[in-house]
Structure formats: structure tokens, C-alpha cells
Design an enzyme around this catalytic site. Sequence first.
Site, short mmCIF file in Angstrom:
data_model
loop_
_atom_site.label_atom_id
_atom_site.label_comp_id
_atom_site.label_asym_id
_atom_site.label_seq_id
_atom_site.Cartn_x
_atom_site.Cartn_y
_atom_site.Cartn_z
CD GLU A 41 -3.10 -0.99 2.14
OE1 GLU A 41 -2.87 -0.40 3.19
OE2 GLU A 41 -4.20 -1.48 1.86
CD GLU B 161 -4.53 -5.86 2.64
OE1 GLU B 161 -5.25 -5.17 3.38
OE2 GLU B 161 -3.30 -5.72 2.58
C1 GLA Z 1 -4.26 -2.39 4.91
C2 GLA Z 1 -3.02 -3.21 4.94
C3 GLA Z 1 -3.11 -4.42 5.78
C4 GLA Z 1 -3.83 -4.14 7.06
C5 GLA Z 1 -5.11 -3.38 6.85
C6 GLA Z 1 -5.68 -2.90 8.16
O1 GLA Z 1 -5.23 -2.74 4.06
O2 GLA Z 1 -2.54 -3.56 3.68
O3 GLA Z 1 -1.78 -4.79 6.10
O4 GLA Z 1 -3.00 -3.37 7.85
O5 GLA Z 1 -4.83 -2.22 6.13
O6 GLA Z 1 -5.11 -1.72 8.63
#
Ligand code: GLA
Length: 691
Positions: free
Chosen positions: A151, A315
Amino acid sequence: MRQIVNGESITLGTCYYPEHWDRALWAEDLDRMLEAGIEVIRIAEFAWSKIEPREGEYTYDFYDAFLDLALEKGMKVIFCTPTATPPAWLTEEYPEVLNADKEGHLYRHGTRRHYNYNSPIYQEFCRNIVERSASHYGKHPAIIGWQLDNEFNCEKDQFYSESDTVAFRRFLKEKYKTVEGLNEAWGTVFWNQTYTAWSEVHLPGKTNTGTVNPHQMLDYYRFISDSVCRFADMQAQIIRKYCKAGDFITTNGIFANIDYQRMNRESLDFMTYDSYPDFAYALWDYRENDLMKDRRWSRNLAEVRAMSPLFGIMEQQSGANGWTDRMEAPTPRPGQMTLWALQSIAHGADFVSFFRWRTATMGTEIYWHGILDYSGRENRRLRELRTLALKVQRLQETAGSRYVEKVGILKDYDNIWDAQLDRWHGRVEEVSQDSLFTALQLAHVPFDYVYFTEEITSEALSRYEVLFYPHAVILTKERMNLLEQYVACGGRLVMGCRTGYKDLGGRCVMEHLPGLAAKLTGTDVVEYSFVAPDDGRVMADWDGTLMEAAVFNDLLEPLGAENDEEAGAAPRVLARYASSYYKGTPALIRNHYGRGEAYYFGGAFALDTARVFLQKLGIGEPYGDLLRIPEGCELAVRRKGNHTYFFLLNYQKEMAQIEIRQPMRDLLEGGTVQGPRTLEPYGVCVLGADI
Ligand code: GLA
């Protein structure tokens, strides 16, 4: 061929953290995943210290053991570079790798994404660890692809370290060549900001008014994007030297200040998105009467599709969410986990990976739930995943089908970033973007975001029946040429207030407004104003239909002979303001141009207004003769050859009544269906027809 996101199959995955659990749990975890239908896991994105516990000491024992087990079990793996979380030994010894706030205070070790992209030392450490991991695992048979970092720009999307200052000057030098060129572009004669040497130029930091030179700020956003793209590419180039043919490189998004189209083109095989629709109930989007809520995540999915025609979900929400100190979202209700996964698939994702397998028992994310709770016991969400996996099997034939769009919403990063720094721009953009999305959703009109990238052609635009470019404050000749060709060939283009008053540097133009768009729209903006608060909702009257001209009003005149029946092609006033001191002044003009039409509307598009436009342009309910769908359900349409797939998604707590008006195949339930049909709360139905 790529093993996932290949246009041939739909695959489920999950995010796993072997370093969080006792090794004794690994084998059973992998078995249970496979049994539930999970074929891919993503690992190691924060695990730098497991690989380089001390400077220059590399060890792969830990992941060797895990990956060999994964291979033995038949689990495929996405391996990540760990650069989102530099270790403590690194930040302590080399604090210059840290990001800083506007005042120059360093963000310390303890969370993640606390580094800056431009530190030569950090780049060196990253090159080393990526090179080591890629050379060690490049040929590992369990690995099918790589995720870069984690991210980019999450948590912080602005950077103020010393290295960023140096890199910003380099970026500006490349762009403007001389300090004089920079002075001209940034209009530094205003408020005596004139620079005499590059060393005087800084990042847009803390000032006594809290604001900075807007042209500098626009370049700063471009600079951040450039920094991230270079950082990503540095890693991608190393991995490509070692990975197997067919292994992919991706990263997960989406966050501000990144030109993802560029990143995807330069460095990735496809983008992945992290989708947490339940934030609708907890974060910035929650409003009692909000019609979209979790359905608004379809807007993000349309964004990813614009960045990367093939994409995956790295995710996908599978539990309640929250950090110990912020962000809260409730547990998905029965059916919602499936609904959101199918929302992703409906929009084109063909890999959906749930975050995460088991919920962490320590750290900031003890409330960021995965499929399993802390104990790992059997639960409702795991049972729902098993059922979902069966549904996904029944949807395999939809893989590779293309999302079918009728309407395009044009975008470009110049305007996105200008709207971030300029309130007059930001407010109209926010209202119109939300309204257009909502109106299109409610009228079941599938749409795309269409970005002005270097590659875009008028041919690519021509597949859209209608294009909205709501507030193209910054316009360029190249973009206008494409739009003129699009309209000349029969397209319909709708533009809104504040079009065309800035150039690429964000400086206002002296031409009559809407500047470069005047010819195409046949419109002259003679005056303009913010909607005064005591004027309430200013309405415009379009043949007796009232619609709001929200936020800002351009007062219009048609260019050339108005309403001249003989002329035929002359611009025509379609609506006039119905209140305020400018009551009666033209608010909407339509211009015939070539075989098409260009519309100029003087306000921002409120929801009712966007709905009026869809209705007057005749583009609502394009599949109305095939399906009757209530407003609370989304329709997504995908096509492959002469097979069309209709995804109907019910986001409501209540049952929804739909009507299928010709025989269609029910992909999830089997058989042929026609007539009235009930969708369960959060239910999804996927229909196939050979049309
Ligand atoms: C993001 C990250 C994950 C996790 C979620 C929750 O999506 O990529 O590693 O930390 O946030 O904060």
C-alpha cells in the site's frame, strides 16, 4: 501463462503471516485453507527482520521452511518485498531514511510506512533486500508472483524529509531547466516569492497562513507520484531479473498522489485493490440517509479497472475492522462477505484474497479481524467462505469477460490533484463525482472511469455513448482535440461549471471562459459566482424539470446565433436559472458539433440533476427490457463473445424483488429462470444470456 489474474479463471486467496504464529500451526492452517477453497496466499510484506535481522546479515531459513511446506501442501504463494516496514536497526542507524512532518520532525519507528522514497541510503537497503529475496526465491516453485511493498502512500501521502527536498529540486530542474523557468511557471512575482537559486526552493512546508503557492503544490503532488513510481520500478526491475516466466508483479492500492496508470504501465503486470466496504458504516462515508454505503466501493472498483483492465483484490474484508485507537467497522452480516467478494468479481476482479486468515493476537490490528478469530475455531465466516468458494466455481465461465459500460466519466491526475489543493475546484468535484456515481448506480447504468493517459485515443473514447467530464478546470489542447474528435464522430459530451479556466500549471487563462472548451460547447461564460448560502438551492429549469445547479454557477450565453432554426447547428439554451439575481440566465447549453453534441451545464451536478441528465439523455435503465431491478440493487454487466452475464447485487437488509423478462441461465442456482424472483438480504444472483 500467469497462474492468476489471467482472464481464464477466478481464484480465492488469503493473507497469511507465518511469522505471527507458532510453526506448529502452519500445516493445519494450510490444510484448512485448501479445504475451504483458498488456493493462494500472500506472505512476508512486513517481515524485513526475519530476512535481514541485522545489517548485512541475510537469512532465508524461516521462509524456506514455510515455502517448502506450502509447496508440499500445494498452496501457491505471492511473496512480498518488505519495504513498507524498515527495521529498527536501520532507522536508528540511518534516521535520514525516515519520513518527516511539515516541520521536519521525523516519524519514528513503531508503526509502518515511516520511510521516504528518496533517501539514497534507504533505496540502497531496499535494492539489497529485494535483490537477495528475488535471487533466492525467483525460481521457487511455490511462488507465483510478487507484491511490491504494501500500500504505497497509505497512512502518509506527503513527504518532507531532507532527501525529498533534494529530490524535489532535481525534479523541478528536470522540468523547468532554469530558476527563471520555475519562477515563470509558479508565478513567483506574486507576493515576492521569486527565487534566485535552486537552493532556495523547498517542499511546500509550514507557512504562517497554512497555505502555499498553488502551482508549487500541484508540482509537489506530481513529484510525490514520480517518487513512488520510481521507487516501485526500482524494485520491479530487480525482481524481473530473477522471477520465473509467467510470475507476476503487482502492488496493492489505492491511495492518493499516485499515477497508478503510469505505475501499472511501467512496473506491474496488474494492480490489486484492498477492499473494505464496511467502512461505509464507520468512517467518512457514513450518513444515515446515504443511499450507497458499502455499494460505494463499486466506485473504487471502477477506479482500479481504469488503472488496470485485469485486476485482483489483494485484501477483501472478511471480519470486523479496527485499529486499537481508530477506525471501526462492524462484523460483516451473514451474506455480506459473499456480497462484497462478488461485488469485486462483478466489477472484473478475478482474484479475491481475504484479509486475513486468523486475526492477530498482538499489535495495532488486534481488532482487524480476518476469517478466523484469535482461537482459530470454526466459525460462521469460514462456513460462508466455503459456500462462496462453491459459488465461485460456478462463476468460472465468466472469467475473462469484460465489464460492459455505457457511460464514461473522464478523469485526469492534473485535475484530481488541483481539486485537492483548490477548494473552489474540490467542492464542485466532490459533489458531482458522488452524484454521478450514485445516479448511474440507481439507474443501473454500468460506467467506467476513463483517464486521459498518454495512450488514450479518440477511438477508445468512441465506445462510450455518453462521456461526463464534470469539472475539467485544467484543460489542454491535446485533450480538447480528442474530445472534439469524439463529439464530431457522434459522441455526447457533458461538461460542468468551472471548465477550462486553468492551464497545466494551474494558472488562470485570460481567454473568455470556458477557454479551450468554448468552441466545442458553443458556450460563453460571462460571469460566475459561488452559490451564496442565503440563495439556498439554486435551481435550473430544463423544459419544466427543475434541477439543482449546486455549489457554483457559471452564467452562460450561447456563442453565435441562438435558437436560429435556420442555422440548426447553433448552440441552444436548454435550461435557465430559476432563482437568485441571475434568474432567467442560461444555465445549460447544447451545441451540435459534427455528428455529436456537447453540453455545458453551469453548476455542479447534484444527485437530482445527475438523474435528470440521465433521463433527458435517454441513458437510464439500459437493460430495462431484460431486467426489472429495484434501486437498492446494483447491476453489473460483463460480456465475453456473445455471452452476457448480469450480476445483481442486493446491498439491503431487506429482500429485493427483481423481474427477469426473458429466459436466462441462473449461474449460481442452476437452471433457466424467468419472471419474478426474490433476492435475499445481501443476496447475489448471476444470470447468463446469449446476447
Ligand atoms: C491495509 C493493509 C493491511 C492491514 C489493513 C488494516 O489494508 O494492507 O496490512 O493493515 O490495512 O489496517
